[in-house]
Design an enzyme around this catalytic site. Sequence first.
Site, PDB file in Angstrom:
ATOM      1  CG  HIS A 193      -8.149  -6.844  10.664  1.00  0.00           C
ATOM      2  ND1 HIS A 193      -9.062  -5.837  10.438  1.00  0.00           N
ATOM      3  CD2 HIS A 193      -6.992  -6.429  10.079  1.00  0.00           C
ATOM      4  CE1 HIS A 193      -8.492  -4.870   9.727  1.00  0.00           C
ATOM      5  NE2 HIS A 193      -7.236  -5.206   9.499  1.00  0.00           N
ATOM      6  CG  HIS A 200      -7.078   1.403   4.323  1.00  0.00           C
ATOM      7  ND1 HIS A 200      -6.904   0.052   4.502  1.00  0.00           N
ATOM      8  CD2 HIS A 200      -6.972   1.615   2.978  1.00  0.00           C
ATOM      9  CE1 HIS A 200      -6.718  -0.532   3.315  1.00  0.00           C
ATOM     10  NE2 HIS A 200      -6.761   0.391   2.377  1.00  0.00           N
ATOM     11  CE  LYS A 204      -7.338   1.619   9.411  1.00  0.00           C
ATOM     12  NZ  LYS A 204      -7.321   0.170   9.276  1.00  0.00           N
ATOM     13  NE  ARG A 218     -11.529 -10.829   9.586  1.00  0.00           N
ATOM     14  CZ  ARG A 218     -11.094  -9.823   8.855  1.00  0.00           C
ATOM     15  NH1 ARG A 218     -11.365  -8.571   9.179  1.00  0.00           N
ATOM     16  NH2 ARG A 218     -10.380 -10.051   7.775  1.00  0.00           N
ATOM     17  CG  ASP A 222      -3.495  -5.608   7.721  1.00  0.00           C
ATOM     18  OD1 ASP A 222      -4.598  -5.658   8.289  1.00  0.00           O
ATOM     19  OD2 ASP A 222      -3.363  -5.337   6.509  1.00  0.00           O
ATOM     20  CG  ASN A 274     -12.154  -4.194   9.438  1.00  0.00           C
ATOM     21  OD1 ASN A 274     -11.665  -4.600  10.494  1.00  0.00           O
ATOM     22  ND2 ASN A 274     -11.738  -4.618   8.260  1.00  0.00           N
ATOM     23  CG  HIS A 304      -3.184  -2.865  11.381  1.00  0.00           C
ATOM     24  ND1 HIS A 304      -3.302  -1.767  10.563  1.00  0.00           N
ATOM     25  CD2 HIS A 304      -4.149  -3.732  10.961  1.00  0.00           C
ATOM     26  CE1 HIS A 304      -4.280  -1.944   9.692  1.00  0.00           C
ATOM     27  NE2 HIS A 304      -4.812  -3.151   9.907  1.00  0.00           N
ATOM     28  CG  HIS A 356      -2.005  -1.500   6.060  1.00  0.00           C
ATOM     29  ND1 HIS A 356      -2.360  -0.408   5.321  1.00  0.00           N
ATOM     30  CD2 HIS A 356      -3.154  -1.988   6.571  1.00  0.00           C
ATOM     31  CE1 HIS A 356      -3.670  -0.261   5.375  1.00  0.00           C
ATOM     32  NE2 HIS A 356      -4.173  -1.196   6.133  1.00  0.00           N
ATOM     33  CG  HIS A 401     -10.872 -12.769   4.662  1.00  0.00           C
ATOM     34  ND1 HIS A 401     -12.017 -12.011   4.686  1.00  0.00           N
ATOM     35  CD2 HIS A 401      -9.850 -11.892   4.638  1.00  0.00           C
ATOM     36  CE1 HIS A 401     -11.695 -10.723   4.673  1.00  0.00           C
ATOM     37  NE2 HIS A 401     -10.388 -10.620   4.649  1.00  0.00           N
TER      38      HIS A 401
HETATM   39  C1  NCD Z   1      -8.175  -6.222   6.107  1.00  0.00           C
HETATM   40  C2  NCD Z   1      -9.377  -7.070   6.525  1.00  0.00           C
HETATM   41  O1  NCD Z   1      -9.630  -8.113   5.918  1.00  0.00           O
HETATM   42  O2  NCD Z   1     -10.068  -6.689   7.478  1.00  0.00           O
HETATM   43  N1  NCD Z   1      -7.696  -6.726   4.853  1.00  0.00           N
HETATM   44  C3  NCD Z   1      -6.475  -6.507   4.308  1.00  0.00           C
HETATM   45  O3  NCD Z   1      -6.261  -6.923   3.174  1.00  0.00           O
HETATM   46  N2  NCD Z   1      -5.508  -5.898   4.957  1.00  0.00           N
HETATM   47  C4  NCD Z   1      -8.560  -4.778   6.060  1.00  0.00           C
HETATM   48  C5  NCD Z   1      -7.411  -3.834   5.895  1.00  0.00           C
HETATM   49  O4  NCD Z   1      -6.608  -3.657   6.809  1.00  0.00           O
HETATM   50  O5  NCD Z   1      -7.297  -3.252   4.812  1.00  0.00           O
HETATM   51 ZN    ZN Z   2      -5.921  -4.077   8.514  1.00  0.00          ZN
END
Ligand code: NCD
Ligand code: ZN
Length: 347
Positions: free
Chosen positions: A15, A136, A99, A17, A247, A41, A13, A174, A251
């Site tokens: 992200h 999710h 997803k 970006r 996860d 996402n 899992h 998660h 940001h």
């Molecule tokens: C994730 C994200 O920022 O893309 N944020 C998070 O708090 N885990 C999205 C997600 O997995 O819920």
């Molecule tokens: Zn996530």
Amino acid sequence: MDQIEITRPDDWHLHLRDGSMLTSTVPPSASVFRRAIIMPNLKPPVTTLGLAEAYYERILGAAPGDSDFQPLMTLYLTDETTPDEIQAAADSGLVFGCKLYPAGATTHSDSGVRDPGQIDHLYAALQRAGLPLLVHGEVTDTDVDIFDREKVFIDRHLTGIRERFPELRMVFEHVTTREAVQFVKEAGENTGATVTPQHLLLNRNDLLVGGIRPHNYCLPILKRDIHQHSIQQAVLEGHPRFFLGTDSAPHVRDHKETACGCAGCFSAPAALPLYAHFFDQHDALDRLEAFASLNGADFYGLPRNEDSIQLIRTDWTIPDRVSIDDDSLVPFLSGQQLEWQIAPHRL
Ligand code: NCD
Ligand code: ZN
């Protein structure tokens, strides 16, 4: 024990970006993990095979030259997704799951599914194609307390989906509550779960006591310690359907340290050492390998990795910042001292 060697791990899992951010997000994961499930996402979301193929190329373009990192792509389900798109994705060999984001549940989920009770045609297509549903698991109703949203999602949706589609492989992403742990344990061999470092190491006190800590804020939100203990127990007992999914969700700093901050912990710079720290704390380092490197591959029906990675006991500090463009990312638990590090040839 001052050194351990384990089968090379995968991250189920992640992200990463897009755009210029890939330069900072891909290397820390690609240098440690052989494969990673890449969450879709983006803005706009990765809803088709074509978009997933293009994103795959952009990720590989940001991987270090000598890397053998394999992004395992996913599609983002919407109310408009068709069974044909799901079948095409399954046939491609590039997409490894779809997803389900309930619309409004988390970062960039506004194009998600409005009612998870109304997409049985998509669950049926996934089951037929043998493609896992990645969930999710939170409802989004404004009148449901944020700490109860996972439990309500299980009762309202997951139990029924599990019953109606017994052959559907499903990953409860998660997990954060004892109800989710119990659901996964009882749901049988087609239900697995990812576990993040933050939900193993922290509970909601670490978010709220002594000041609000935006870098510990993620969704689903950290719960009280009884829930943390239940997740810890499933992992420490070596349950085979619980596996590593960081996860890691970067940001930029300005979007975390602000009046209305984004959800997500950027754990990639220290993810494997953080998990090692957790197992070591509980005198269970011998359980790290199955959790990090075997259970996930087995659940997805993919071959286990053949190479290995070494961790050495040596003090180091999680960096304060990772710079990107004219901004920066603050790693999860930045400044904390850890006693496990990945052996240098992987760094
Ligand atoms: C994730 C994200 O920022 O893309 N944020 C998070 O708090 N885990 C999205 C997600 O997995 O819920
Ligand atoms: Zn996530």
